[in-house]
Write a protein that holds these residues in place. Structure first.
Motif: not given
Ligand SMILES: O=P(O)(O)OC[C@H]1O[C@H](OP(=O)(O)OP(=O)(O)O)[C@H](O)[C@@H]1O
Ligand SMILES: O=c1cc[nH]c(=O)[nH]1
Length: 213
Positions: A133, A137-139, A141
């Motif tokens: 990925d 960001a927060t981790g 996902t």
């Molecule tokens: O660490 P986290 O806070 O969970 O954030 C990371 C997530 O944010 C982005 O996806 P996004 O929500 O922008 O979706 P997309 O790829 O469908 O645009 C990125 O691709 C990760 O999956």
């Protein structure tokens, strides 16, 4: 920060990241550079994969070489990771490719994540999985993705990302203390919208949008 953190410290990788950070980099260029970074990440990830020695016959003599020692699955998180997984796949072309789709939503002061689709082998116990990925960001996902890999009996995995926030890494390692993370940069701040600062912007929008022709 942790022995499980691998920061790719290479001028070409740093230049590619600089192109992504520029706010005026157009989508077609952005996705091309994400893909190039993917190749570099795949190259660096190869140090952490299993290899075995073999003999190989050239047209002149027998000599030593290596071949992959274990199958690999690249697991990409839709949609921002499409060009990134493509680049990693070019570097590791024998790997399989799995897909998970995650939706991230804010509830009060938290980011919650739901996986709503997956196309991944039902048993990953014999594979090294590389969860991909572009941003951590927060981790949250990535935590969901690794929980899914655990359910699928994966015991050997690493995380590949272009940038990670300090907070995201701490959260990830609270839940998965041993997971190795390959990244180009650890950025210091996660803002109130849960974006990484300075970051690379909205990786999904910037990678996947249409461009001028
Ligand atoms: O660490 P986290 O806070 O969970 O954030 C990371 C997530 O944010 C982005 O996806 P996004 O929500 O922008 O979706 P997309 O790829 O469908 O645009 C990125 O691709 C990760 O999956
Ligand atoms: O900085 C961030 C955080 C989440 N998703 C992104 O695309 N960028």
């Amino acid at each position: 920060m942790s022995e499980n953190l691998i920061i790719i410290d290479n001028p070409l990788a740093r230049y590619y990241l600089t192109v992504l950070r520029r706010r005026d980099t157009r989508p077609a260029v952005y996705r091309d550079y994400v893909k190039k970074i993917g190749y570099i990440i795949g190259y660096e990830a190869s140090r952490l994969l299993k290899w075995k020695p073999v003999f190989v016959e050239t047209s002149i003599a027998k000599t030593e070489g290596i071949v992959p020692g274990k199958q690999v699955y690249i697991i990409g998180v839709l949609g921002a990771s499409i060009p990134l997984m493509h680049g990693i796949w070019e570097a590791l072309p024998w790997a399989g490719l799995g897909i998970v789709a995650a939706r991230r939503f804010k509830v009060e002061n938290k980011v919650l994540v739901r996986l709503y689709y997956e196309r991944v082998p039902p048993d990953l116990s014999e594979y090294t999985s590389i969860a991909v990925d572009p941003t951590l960001a927060t981790g949250n996902t990535m935590i969901k993705v690794l929980e899914k890999l655990n359910e699928l009996k994966c015991k050997d995995y690493l995380v590949a990302t272009i940038i990670a926030s300090r907070t995201g890494l701490e959260n990830l390692w609270k839940r998965f203390p041993d997971v190795r993370v390959i990244t180009l940069s650890v950025d210091p701040v996660l803002n109130q919208d849960y974006f990484i600062v300075p970051g690379i912007g909205d990786a999904g929008d910037r990678s996947l949008s249409s461009d001028e022709f």
